[in-house]
Design a protein around this motif. Structure first.
Motif, PDB file in Angstrom:
ATOM      1  N   GLU A  53       0.820  -1.215   0.000  1.00 50.07           N
ATOM      2  CA  GLU A  53       0.000   0.000   0.000  1.00 50.07           C
ATOM      3  C   GLU A  53       0.856   1.269   0.000  1.00 50.07           C
ATOM      4  N   THR A  54       1.931   1.251   0.739  1.00 52.50           N
ATOM      5  CA  THR A  54       2.816   2.423   0.776  1.00 52.50           C
ATOM      6  C   THR A  54       3.450   2.664  -0.593  1.00 52.50           C
ATOM      7  N   HIS A  57       0.755   3.841  -3.094  1.00 52.51           N
ATOM      8  CA  HIS A  57       0.422   5.244  -2.864  1.00 52.51           C
ATOM      9  C   HIS A  57       1.569   6.157  -3.325  1.00 52.51           C
ATOM     10  N   GLN A  61       1.609   9.171  -6.880  1.00 52.34           N
ATOM     11  CA  GLN A  61       1.861  10.610  -6.890  1.00 52.34           C
ATOM     12  C   GLN A  61       2.475  11.018  -8.233  1.00 52.34           C
ATOM     13  N   ALA A 125      -4.199   4.175  -8.156  1.00 57.49           N
ATOM     14  CA  ALA A 125      -3.854   4.374  -6.743  1.00 57.49           C
ATOM     15  C   ALA A 125      -4.887   5.230  -6.024  1.00 57.49           C
ATOM     16  N   LEU A 129      -8.526   4.887  -2.417  1.00 58.89           N
ATOM     17  CA  LEU A 129      -8.534   5.781  -1.247  1.00 58.89           C
ATOM     18  C   LEU A 129      -9.906   6.249  -0.879  1.00 58.89           C
TER      19      LEU A 129
END
Length: 129
Positions: A53-54, A57, A61, A125, A129
């Motif tokens: 997940e990190t 994410h 960006q 991504a 969220l």
């Protein structure tokens, strides 16, 4: 004077006047690869965790996805230029044509796949969220 021998001119063994272009592309992509690889290593090192997940994410960006795509494109182009030199310098029969076609096909396919993967992660991504 300085234009080669007469027999070299007749045989067409003089300078092709194309080596500098190839040389510059290899040097430029090498410099871009150095800068982008340093950015990549530092960016990964500064992440708080290394779970899926990190990373997802992080790649999502824009300021990360664009340099990643540039790194992939520059690396594959540099790879292709380097192997082209090896193939052209050491193979002088018809196999070099086949190998050049395979090299171009391989770099185009794998580079496109890598860029598509980055874009897929980047665009999806935000959906989770």
């Amino acid at each position: 004077m300085g234009n080669g021998t007469s027999i070299g001119k007749v045989r067409g063994l003089g300078s092709a006047k194309e080596g500098a272009h190839h040389w510059w592309h290899q040097r430029l992509t090498g410099g871009f690869n150095l800068i982008l690889t340093l950015w990549f290593v530092l960016s990964i090192a500064l992440l708080p965790a290394y779970d899926f997940e990190t990373i997802r994410h992080w790649i999502g960006q824009t300021q990360v996805a664009v340099p990643l795509i540039l790194l992939v494109a520059s690396t594959f182009y540099h790879f292709r230029l380097g192997l082209q030199v090896v193939i052209e310098d050491y193979l002088h029969d018809e196999t070099h044509i086949v190998l050049m076609v395979l090299l171009n096909l391989f770099t185009l396919t794998t580079g496109t796949l890598a860029i598509f993967s980055i874009l897929k992660i980047a665009f999806s991504a935000g959906a989770a969220l």
